[in-house]
Design a protein around this motif. Structure first.
Motif, PDB file in Angstrom:
ATOM      1  N   ASP A  96       0.813  -1.227   0.000  1.00  0.00           N
ATOM      2  CA  ASP A  96       0.000   0.000   0.000  1.00  0.00           C
ATOM      3  C   ASP A  96       0.842   1.271   0.000  1.00  0.00           C
ATOM      4  OD1 ASP A  96      -2.699  -1.363   0.362  1.00  0.00           O
ATOM      5  OD2 ASP A  96      -1.618  -2.077   2.111  1.00  0.00           O
ATOM      6  N   ARG A  97       2.023   1.197  -0.604  1.00  0.00           N
ATOM      7  CA  ARG A  97       2.830   2.408  -0.789  1.00  0.00           C
ATOM      8  C   ARG A  97       2.672   2.834  -2.245  1.00  0.00           C
ATOM      9  NH1 ARG A  97       6.389  -0.063   3.398  1.00  0.00           N
ATOM     10  NH2 ARG A  97       7.323  -1.470   1.887  1.00  0.00           N
ATOM     11  N   TYR A  98       1.546   3.443  -2.518  1.00  0.00           N
ATOM     12  CA  TYR A  98       1.157   3.709  -3.904  1.00  0.00           C
ATOM     13  C   TYR A  98       2.067   4.701  -4.623  1.00  0.00           C
ATOM     14  CZ  TYR A  98      -3.025   1.295  -2.247  1.00  0.00           C
ATOM     15  OH  TYR A  98      -3.893   0.379  -1.706  1.00  0.00           O
ATOM     16  N   PRO A  99       2.490   5.803  -4.010  1.00  0.00           N
ATOM     17  CA  PRO A  99       3.401   6.698  -4.743  1.00  0.00           C
ATOM     18  C   PRO A  99       4.696   6.006  -5.140  1.00  0.00           C
ATOM     19  CG  PRO A  99       2.453   7.823  -2.836  1.00  0.00           C
ATOM     20  CD  PRO A  99       2.072   6.386  -2.713  1.00  0.00           C
ATOM     21  N   GLU A 100       5.269   5.190  -4.215  1.00  0.00           N
ATOM     22  CA  GLU A 100       6.497   4.471  -4.545  1.00  0.00           C
ATOM     23  C   GLU A 100       6.258   3.455  -5.659  1.00  0.00           C
ATOM     24  OE1 GLU A 100       5.245   4.958  -1.612  1.00  0.00           O
ATOM     25  OE2 GLU A 100       6.774   5.692  -0.215  1.00  0.00           O
ATOM     26  N   ALA A 101       5.086   2.790  -5.615  1.00  0.00           N
ATOM     27  CA  ALA A 101       4.759   1.813  -6.656  1.00  0.00           C
ATOM     28  C   ALA A 101       4.664   2.500  -8.016  1.00  0.00           C
ATOM     29  CB  ALA A 101       3.453   1.102  -6.319  1.00  0.00           C
ATOM     30  N   ILE A 102       3.986   3.641  -8.061  1.00  0.00           N
ATOM     31  CA  ILE A 102       3.872   4.375  -9.329  1.00  0.00           C
ATOM     32  C   ILE A 102       5.252   4.778  -9.827  1.00  0.00           C
ATOM     33  CG2 ILE A 102       3.066   6.555 -10.327  1.00  0.00           C
ATOM     34  CD1 ILE A 102       0.528   6.254  -8.644  1.00  0.00           C
ATOM     35  N   LEU A 155      -3.151   1.046 -10.003  1.00  0.00           N
ATOM     36  CA  LEU A 155      -2.842   2.069  -8.998  1.00  0.00           C
ATOM     37  C   LEU A 155      -3.698   3.316  -9.195  1.00  0.00           C
ATOM     38  CD1 LEU A 155       0.988   1.502  -9.046  1.00  0.00           C
ATOM     39  CD2 LEU A 155      -0.446   1.278  -7.014  1.00  0.00           C
ATOM     40  N   TYR A 156      -3.904   3.708 -10.450  1.00  0.00           N
ATOM     41  CA  TYR A 156      -4.775   4.866 -10.687  1.00  0.00           C
ATOM     42  C   TYR A 156      -6.178   4.595 -10.148  1.00  0.00           C
ATOM     43  CZ  TYR A 156      -1.200   6.651 -13.915  1.00  0.00           C
ATOM     44  OH  TYR A 156      -0.039   7.114 -14.463  1.00  0.00           O
ATOM     45  N   ARG A 157      -6.662   3.369 -10.337  1.00  0.00           N
ATOM     46  CA  ARG A 157      -8.014   3.051  -9.831  1.00  0.00           C
ATOM     47  C   ARG A 157      -8.057   3.138  -8.309  1.00  0.00           C
ATOM     48  NH1 ARG A 157     -10.482  -0.970  -7.510  1.00  0.00           N
ATOM     49  NH2 ARG A 157      -8.786  -2.474  -7.713  1.00  0.00           N
ATOM     50  N   LEU A 158      -7.051   2.575  -7.649  1.00  0.00           N
ATOM     51  CA  LEU A 158      -7.040   2.618  -6.188  1.00  0.00           C
ATOM     52  C   LEU A 158      -7.016   4.053  -5.669  1.00  0.00           C
ATOM     53  CD1 LEU A 158      -4.580  -0.257  -5.198  1.00  0.00           C
ATOM     54  CD2 LEU A 158      -7.052  -0.228  -4.931  1.00  0.00           C
ATOM     55  N   ARG A 159      -6.376   4.939  -6.401  1.00  0.00           N
ATOM     56  CA  ARG A 159      -6.259   6.326  -5.965  1.00  0.00           C
ATOM     57  C   ARG A 159      -7.438   7.176  -6.416  1.00  0.00           C
ATOM     58  NH1 ARG A 159      -0.951   8.009  -4.580  1.00  0.00           N
ATOM     59  NH2 ARG A 159      -1.176   9.979  -5.701  1.00  0.00           N
ATOM     60  N   GLY A 160      -8.461   6.537  -7.017  1.00  0.00           N
ATOM     61  CA  GLY A 160      -9.665   7.265  -7.381  1.00  0.00           C
ATOM     62  C   GLY A 160      -9.580   8.009  -8.694  1.00  0.00           C
ATOM     63  N   GLN A 161      -8.546   7.751  -9.508  1.00  0.00           N
ATOM     64  CA  GLN A 161      -8.395   8.420 -10.800  1.00  0.00           C
ATOM     65  C   GLN A 161      -9.023   7.534 -11.868  1.00  0.00           C
ATOM     66  OE1 GLN A 161      -4.049   8.915  -9.359  1.00  0.00           O
ATOM     67  NE2 GLN A 161      -4.200  10.302 -11.109  1.00  0.00           N
ATOM     68  N   SER A 162     -10.368   7.534 -11.903  1.00  0.00           N
ATOM     69  CA  SER A 162     -11.095   6.554 -12.714  1.00  0.00           C
ATOM     70  C   SER A 162     -10.839   6.715 -14.201  1.00  0.00           C
ATOM     71  CB  SER A 162     -12.589   6.666 -12.430  1.00  0.00           C
ATOM     72  OG  SER A 162     -12.855   6.438 -11.072  1.00  0.00           O
ATOM     73  N   ARG A 215      -5.591   6.935   5.164  1.00  0.00           N
ATOM     74  CA  ARG A 215      -4.133   6.988   5.213  1.00  0.00           C
ATOM     75  C   ARG A 215      -3.496   6.562   3.898  1.00  0.00           C
ATOM     76  NH1 ARG A 215      -2.380   2.675   8.962  1.00  0.00           N
ATOM     77  NH2 ARG A 215      -1.950   1.484   7.073  1.00  0.00           N
ATOM     78  N   ILE A 216      -3.992   5.479   3.290  1.00  0.00           N
ATOM     79  CA  ILE A 216      -3.348   4.980   2.074  1.00  0.00           C
ATOM     80  C   ILE A 216      -3.885   5.663   0.823  1.00  0.00           C
ATOM     81  CG2 ILE A 216      -2.890   2.743   3.128  1.00  0.00           C
ATOM     82  CD1 ILE A 216      -5.177   1.554   1.569  1.00  0.00           C
ATOM     83  N   GLY A 217      -4.944   6.465   0.961  1.00  0.00           N
ATOM     84  CA  GLY A 217      -5.442   7.214  -0.182  1.00  0.00           C
ATOM     85  C   GLY A 217      -6.247   6.379  -1.148  1.00  0.00           C
ATOM     86  N   SER A 218      -7.347   5.775  -0.677  1.00  0.00           N
ATOM     87  CA  SER A 218      -8.229   4.978  -1.530  1.00  0.00           C
ATOM     88  C   SER A 218      -9.628   5.588  -1.458  1.00  0.00           C
ATOM     89  CB  SER A 218      -8.241   3.516  -1.062  1.00  0.00           C
ATOM     90  OG  SER A 218      -8.975   2.698  -1.942  1.00  0.00           O
ATOM     91  N   PRO A 219      -9.919   6.615  -2.267  1.00  0.00           N
ATOM     92  CA  PRO A 219     -11.137   7.416  -2.060  1.00  0.00           C
ATOM     93  C   PRO A 219     -12.444   6.654  -2.247  1.00  0.00           C
ATOM     94  CG  PRO A 219      -9.987   8.066  -4.072  1.00  0.00           C
ATOM     95  CD  PRO A 219      -9.073   7.154  -3.337  1.00  0.00           C
ATOM     96  N   HIS A 220     -12.489   5.717  -3.197  1.00  0.00           N
ATOM     97  CA  HIS A 220     -13.743   4.972  -3.384  1.00  0.00           C
ATOM     98  C   HIS A 220     -14.125   4.223  -2.120  1.00  0.00           C
ATOM     99  CE1 HIS A 220     -16.785   2.341  -5.185  1.00  0.00           C
ATOM    100  NE2 HIS A 220     -16.168   1.338  -4.563  1.00  0.00           N
TER     101      HIS A 220
END
Length: 1014
Positions: free
Chosen positions: A753-759, A787-794, A970-975
C-alpha cells in the motif's frame, strides 16, 4: 499502579529543565510549562525528529513521516513547520534553537541525556528487566512501574503521521505491553496481586485481544481471593472474541479457566506462574546422528546443567568451545534433543556461520527477526534496531521455558543479543573461540578424544574385528588423526571403502601426507592431512566436484546444483555425491522429501584452497553462470506451476544451462515446497551471479522469485534481492533486466500500500522499456491502471487499462488481456455501472477457463461476486466468493484467498449467518496483517463493522468502521473511503449521534462527486 496520566518521572537535573515527550502527545515542556507547538502537522514533525534523536532526518524522510500522500506544496509546508519549530525550541540562555540543520540539509533536535521520556523509559525498562532476571523483584517492580508511568496514552497520541513512523509507533506499543506484563509478573511474584488488578483491567480493556494480559489479570484476581471476578473476566473475553472474531480463547487461557473451576490451590498460593504458552511451540532442532563416541561424561554434565533451568535467578547459559572438527555441534544437538521435553515452550536453533569459509556471520538483528517471527510477533512489529529487537525477544520469552541453541558463534557481540531473559530458559552456544566476557555462561571446553575412545570410533566406522586385528596400527592411525573426531571419521570411511587395505598401510600414507603439510598449525594438521590424502585418492571428477562446491555461499545444497557446476547429468552428480559422502567429505542432510548435502567448515576451506590453486578463474566463472542458469530455469518452471504470471509474460529466453525438462518438472513438482527448501540457495545464487557479471541471468532469477516472495510473505528478502539486482542492471546498462525488476518492486510497493512508490517504479519501468518489450509494456501499463483506480483516478485508470488491453491483444497475451479487462470492469463497478462491469467480468471468466488460467478465473469470480453484492443478490455473491476462495487456496495464494473469504464472510452475515461470517473475517484479518496489506485489513475491518451493525452492536461497529476509515484515508483509496464513511454514518445513527452521522455522509458524498468527475 499509578495512572499513566500522572506527573512524569523526574529528570534529576539541577539546571533549567527542558522535557521532550513522545510517549503520548508529542510535547515540549520548559520549566514545567507546556510550550505552544503550533499546528498539528508541526507537532507531527516534532514527534518524527524526537523519535530519531540519534540521526538527522532528510526532507524526504520528514515528508514520509508527515504525509501518506504528500500534497503538491509539501516541501513549502514542511519548511514552514520547521521554521515554526525552530522558534519554539529557542531555549533561553542557550544562544540558539535546539532544532539544527546539519550537513546535506538534514534536520535534528539536540536532546540532552534525561530530557526525552522515551530515553528514560528505555533505561528504566532495561534496568527492570535485568533486575527481574536476577530475581531482585522489588527493584524490578519499581523500575518497571516508573517506566510505565511515563506513558500518557499511545506513542504520538493525537497526531496523524505517515508511513515512515508507523512501524516505530507499533514497536513502541509492543514494548510498552511487554514491560507491563513483566511489571505484573514481578508484583505477582512479590505477593501483591491487588496492586496490579486495576491497571491490568485498564490494559485488558485497551487491548482486549491480547490474551496474555487477561492471563495475568485472572491470576491476580485469584491470588487476591476473587476467583469469581477471574471467571467473569474470562467470560467477558469469551464474549468479546465470539462477537469480534467468532473465535475461542487460546489453550492456555482455557487451561487456566479449568484450574480455577477445579479450585486449584496452586493458583491462590502463587506456585504457578500462570503464563501463556504459544499455541504451537517451535521445534527447530535439526535432525542428525544420535551416536557419539567418548562423550558420555560431557553429555551427562550438560544434561544436569540444562535441567537446572528455572532453579536459579536467570537463564542457564552454556558455552561449548573447542577446535574445529572436535564435535561441538553434534554434542550440543544431542543434548538439546535429549532435554527438549524440559523446554515445552519451544526449542529454537540457528547456525550463526561464525567460522564458515566464504560466508559472512549472521548479524544478530537478522537472527532476532527470525526468533521473533517464530514466537508470533508480526513481521511489521519486528524492530530493525538490534537493541530494540533484543529487548523485545527477551520480553517475549521471559515468561516461558525455551531452549536456544546458537551453533558456530563468531564472537561475544554476536551472541549477547540472542540470549533469552527468562529464568526458565536456557541457551547452548558452540564456538571455536573462548567467549571471554560471557560472565553468565558456564564453560565446557571440549577436548580431543582419549586414545581409547579414538580407536573405538575407528571400530564403529571400519568394523571392530579389523581394527582390533592390528591394535598398534589402529593406535598409530588414531594418533595421526590427532584423536580429532572429524579426522577419525574421514580415515574410518577410507578404511571402510577399502576392506582389503591394512590399517597400518593407511597410517603410513597419512604420515606421508602430514610431511607434505608440516607448515600447518597443529590444530589443523590432522584434519588437513586426512583431507589431502583422501582428496588425492578421489577420481578427477570427484576432485573437481569438491573444488566447485567449496565456493558456494550457502551451507547446504541439492544435487542439481552440483550437476550445473560440473556441467554433467543429474545422475552423474548423484553418483559423485555418493562417492564424497562415502569418504566423509560431504555430509547428507535429511530433508522432508529430498536429500541435501553440506560441507564441514574445514572441508569447505580445503575445497576453496584447492579451487583457487587448481582452477582457472574463467572456469570458476563459467561454473557459476551455469548454476545461475540452472536455478533460473527451475525457478521459472516452479513459478509457472505455482501460479501463472498474472500478466502472462513470455519470459525472454536468455541463453542458460538447464537440466532436461523432465527433471525440471520432477524437481519442481511441488513448487511451493521447492521454493521454501531452496530459499537461501536461490538468494545466494543471485548474489553469486551478480558478482561474476551475469547481470541478466541473476536479475532474471531475482525477478522470477516475485510470486514466491509474495506467497511466503518474504518482503524483506524481496526488497533486498531485487533492489540489489536492479542496481547492478542499471550499472550495466541492462534495460531489459531493469524493467523486470522495476516491475517486481512496483508489485511489492502495491501490496504494501505504498502507492506513490509503486507508481514511481512502474513509471521508471515504462521509461526503460524498448521496442522489443511489448509484453512488459502491457504489464507495466496494467500495473499503473490498477494504482490509478485505487487512488480514485477513474478516467486515467480506464485509459491505462484500455492501453494495456490493446497491447495484450497485439501480443496474443491472454493472461494480460484478462487482467486489463478485469480492471476496466472494476472501474465500471465502482461507478455503479453493473451491466457494463458484468460484461467485462464474463469475458474474463470465459477467457480464463478456455486457457486454464486459474488465477484469472478466481479474479473474475471475485469480481462477479462484487456485482452480485452491489445488486443485493447475496446468495449468488456468496457462491462466487466461495468458488474464488477455493481456487486461490488450491493455488497456495493466501492473499487472494483472503480477499475472497473476506467478502464471503460479509455476505454470510447479510444472509443471516453472522457467527460463520465473523469467523471467516477473523481469519482474513490476520492474513492481511501477516502480509502487511493495509487495504485488505481495512476491507476486513469494514466487513466486521457491517457484521456488528447487523448483530445490533453499534458501538463495536463504530469502532471497526473507524479503524477501516482511518486506514483507507491513510493509504489514499477514495472509493473505499467513501464506502467506509457510509457505514460509519450508519453506526453514528444507531448510537443516536445524527451530527456525526451527517458529517460522515457529507464527506462520503463529496468523495463520490470527485470520483464521478475524475
Amino acid at each position: 499502579m499509578p495512572a499513566r496520566h500522572q506527573t512524569m518521572e523526574p529528570l534529576g537535573r539541577n539546571e533549567v529543565e527542558v522535557e521532550f515527550r513522545v510517549l503520548g502527545r508529542p510535547d515540549v515542556y520548559y520549566e514545567g510549562e507546556s510550550l505552544d507547538i503550533g499546528t498539528p502537522k508541526q507537532r507531527t514533525v516534532l514527534g518524527a525528529l524526537l523519535l530519531s534523536t540519534n540521526e538527522a532526518l532528510s526532507t524526504e524522510r520528514l515528508m514520509d513521516s508527515v504525509w501518506w500522500q504528500p500534497p503538491a506544496a509539501a516541501g513549502a509546508n514542511l519548511r514552514l513547520y520547521l521554521a515554526g519549530l525552530r522558534r519554539v525550541l529557542q531555549v533561553p540562555g542557550e544562544g540558539g534553537s535546539r532544532l539544527c540543520t546539519v550537513r546535506a540539509g538534514g534536520y535534528q533536535i539536540n536532546v540532552y541525556p534525561g530530557e526525552l521520556d522515551l530515553e528514560r523509559f528505555d533505561r528504566l525498562a532495561d534496568e527492570g528487566e535485568r533486575a527481574l532476571r536476577a530475581g531482585r523483584l522489588p527493584a524490578a517492580a519499581d523500575c518497571l512501574e516508573r517506566a510505565l508511568r511515563l506513558w500518557r496514552g499511545r506513542a504520538l497520541d493525537g497526531v496523524a503521521y505517515g508511513p515512515a513512523l508507523q512501524a516505530t509507533v507499533l514497536r513502541l506499543e509492543e514494548r510498552r505491553l511487554a514491560v507491563a506484563e513483566q511489571w505484573a509478573q514481578a508484583r505477582l511474584a512479590l505477593g501483591q496481586p491487588e496492586s496490579v488488578v486495576s491497571e491490568l483491567r485498564a490494559l485488558v480493556k485497551e487491548h482486549p485481544l491480547r490474551e496474555r494480559l487477561c492471563v495475568h489479570l485472572m491470576v491476580a484476581l485469584c491470588r487476591a481471593g476473587r476467583p469469581g471476578e477471574a471467571l467473569a473476566a474470562y467470560a467477558e473475553l469469551c464474549a468479546l472474541l465470539a462477537s469480534e472474531l467468532g473465535a475461542d480463547p487460546g489453550p492456555e487461557l482455557r487451561r487456566l479457566h479449568e484450574r480455577i473451576l477445579r479450585g486449584d490451590d496452586s493458583l491462590a498460593s502463587g506456585t504457578s506462574s500462570g503464563q501463556a504458552v504459544p499455541a504451537a511451540p517451535p521445534r527447530q532442532l535439526p535432525a542428525g546422528s544420535t551416536e557419539l563416541c567418548g562423550r558420555a561424561d560431557e553429555l551427562a554434565w550438560l544434561a544436569r546443567t540444562l535441567r537446572g533451568a528455572g532453579v536459579g535467578d536467570g537463564p542457564v547459559v552454556i558455552a561449548v568451545d573447542g577446535v574445529a572438527g572436535v564435535g561441538k555441534s553434534a554434542l550440543a544437538l544431542k543434548v538439546a534433543r535429549e532435554c527438549a521435553s524440559w523446554f515445552p515452550d519451544g526449542q529454537v536453533y540457528v547456525d550463526l556461520r561464525g567460522a564458515t569459509p566464504g560466508l559472512e556471520p549472521l548479524r544478530p538483528v537478522e537472527v532476532l527477526g527470525r526468533f521473533l517471527r517464530t514466537f508470533g510477533v508480526r513481521p511489521s512489529a519486528v524492530p530493525d534496531d538490534e537493541a530494540e529487537a533484543a529487548a523485545l525477544f527477551r520480553s517475549v520469552v521471559a515468561q516461558h521455558r525455551v531452549l536456544v541453541l546458537l551453533d558456530d558463534a563468531a564472537s561475544l557481540a554476536q551472541v549477547r543479543p540472542l540470549l533469552p531473559g527468562g529464568a526458565g530458559c536456557a541457551a547452548v552456544v558452540t564456538s571455536r573461540r573462548v567467549l571471554t566476557g560471557l560472565a553468565e555462561a558456564v564453560r565446557l571446553p571440549l577436548d580431543l578424544l582419549s586414545p581409547g575412545h579414538a580407536v573405538s570410533l575407528l571400530e564403529q566406522l571400519a568394523g571392530t574385528p579389523r581394527v582390533r586385528a592390528d591394535p598398534a596400527g589402529a593406535a598409530r592411525l588414531a594418533a595421526l588423526c590427532g584423536h580429532l573426531p572429524l579426522a577419525l571419521r574421514i580415515a574410518g570411511a577410507r578404511l571402510a571403502a577399502r576392506p582389503g587395505s591394512p590399517v597400518a598401510e593407511l597410517a603410513d600414507r597419512l604420515a606421508a601426507a602430514q610431511h607434505r603439510l608440516d607448515e600447518l598449525a597443529v590444530a589443523d594438521l590432522a584434519v588437513r592431512a586426512s583431507l589431502d590424502l583422501t582428496y588425492r585418492g578421489l577420481t578427477e571428477r570427484a576432485r573437481l566436484a569438491l573444488r566447485r562446491l567449496g565456493p558456494l555461499r550457502t551451507r547446504d545444497f541439492p544435487s542439481w546444483a552440483l550437476a550445473a557446476l560440473l556441467d554433467a547429468p543429474l545422475s552423474q552428480a548423484d553418483q559423485v555425491l555418493d562417492d564424497l559422502v562415502a569418504v566423509h567429505l560431504v555430509e547428507p542432510v535429511a530433508a522432508a522429501d529430498q536429500t541435501r548435502y553440506r560441507l564441514h567448515d574445514l572441508v569447505r576451506a580445503f575445497a576453496q584452497e584447492q579451487a583457487s590453486a587448481g582452477d582457472e578463474p574463467s572456469a570458476r566463472t563459467a561454473a557459476t553462470r551455469r548454476l545461475v542458469g540452472a536455478a533460473l530455469a527451475l525457478a521459472e518452471r516452479a513459478d509457472t506451476r505455482l501460479s501463472a504470471d498474472f500478466l502472462g509474460l513470455a519470459r525472454h529466453r536468455l541463453a542458460r544451462w538447464s537440466l532436461p525438462r523432465a527433471e525440471v518438472d520432477r524437481i519442481t513438482a511441488d513448487p511451493r515446497s521447492w521454493f521454501e527448501r531452496e530459499h537461501d540457495l536461490l538468494m545466494s545464487v543471485v548474489d553469486d551471479g551478480l558478482a561474476v557479471g551475469a547481470t541478466g541471468l541473476a536479475g532474471s532469477l531475482a525477478a522470477a522469485l516475485t510470486t514466491f516472495f509474495q506467497l511466503g510473505t518474504h518482503f524483506d528478502d524481496w526488497r533486498r534481492v531485487q533492489s540489489r539486482a536492479l542496481a547492478a542492471a542499471l550499472r550495466a546498462g541492462d534495460r531489459r533486466t531493469a524493467v523486470k525488476l522495476y516491475r517486481g518492486l512496483g508489485e511489492l510497493e502495491t501490496i504494501q500500500d505504498r502507492y506513490p512508490e509503486a507508481i514511481g517504479h512502474f513509471e521508471a519501468a515504462r521509461a526503460a522499456i524498448t521496442n522489443h518489450d511489448p509484453e512488459y509494456e502491457a504489464a507495466i501499463t496494467a500495473g499503473l491502471g490498477y494504482l490509478y483506480r485505487l487512488r480514485g483516478q477513474s478516467s486515467a485508470a480506464l485509459d491505462t487499462f484500455g492501453r494495456a488491453r490493446e497491447l495484450a491483444l497485439r501480443t496474443d497475451n491472454l493472461n494480460g488481456r484478462v487482467y486489463a479487462t478485469n480492471g476496466i470492469g472494476v472501474v465500471h463497478l465502482e461507478r455503479g455501472r453493473l451491466a457494463e462491469a458484468t460484461a467485462y467480468f464474463d469475458e474474463c471468466l470465459r477467457l480464463s477457463r478456455q486457457a486454464g488460467y486459474r488465477p484469472g478465473e478466481a479474479q473474475a469470480l471475485r469480481s462477479l461476486g462484487h456485482v452480485a453484492r452491489a445488486d443485493h443478490r447475496y446468495a449468488d455473491a456468496a457462491d462466487y466468493f466461495r468458488r474464488a476462495q477455493q481456487i486461490s487456496e488450491n493455488l497456495g495464494d493466501r492473499l487472494a484467498a483472503a480477499h475472497a473469504a473476506c467478502w464471503l464472510g460479509e455476505t454470510r452475515v447479510r444472509l443471516g449467518r453472522p457467527g460463520e461470517g465473523r469467523r471467516l473475517l477473523a481469519r482474513c484479518l490476520w492474513v492481511h496483517r501477516d502480509f502487511a496489506n493495509a487495504w485488505g485489513e481495512a476491507g476486513t475491518l469494514w466487513a466486521l463493522a457491517v457484521a456488528q451493525l447487523a448483530a445490533g452492536r453499534p458501538r463495536l461497529g463504530l469502532h471497526r468502521a473507524g479503524q477501516a476509515v482511518a486506514i483507507w484515508r491513510r493509504i489514499g483509496s477514495p472509493h473505499w473511503l467513501a464506502t467506509g464513511l457510509r457505514v460509519l454514518a450508519e453506526a453514528h445513527d444507531a448510537l443516536g449521534d445524527p451530527v456525526a452521522a451527517e458529517q460522515a455522509r457529507r464527506e462520503a458524498a463529496e468523495l463520490r462527486q470527485q470520483l464521478d468527475e475524475s
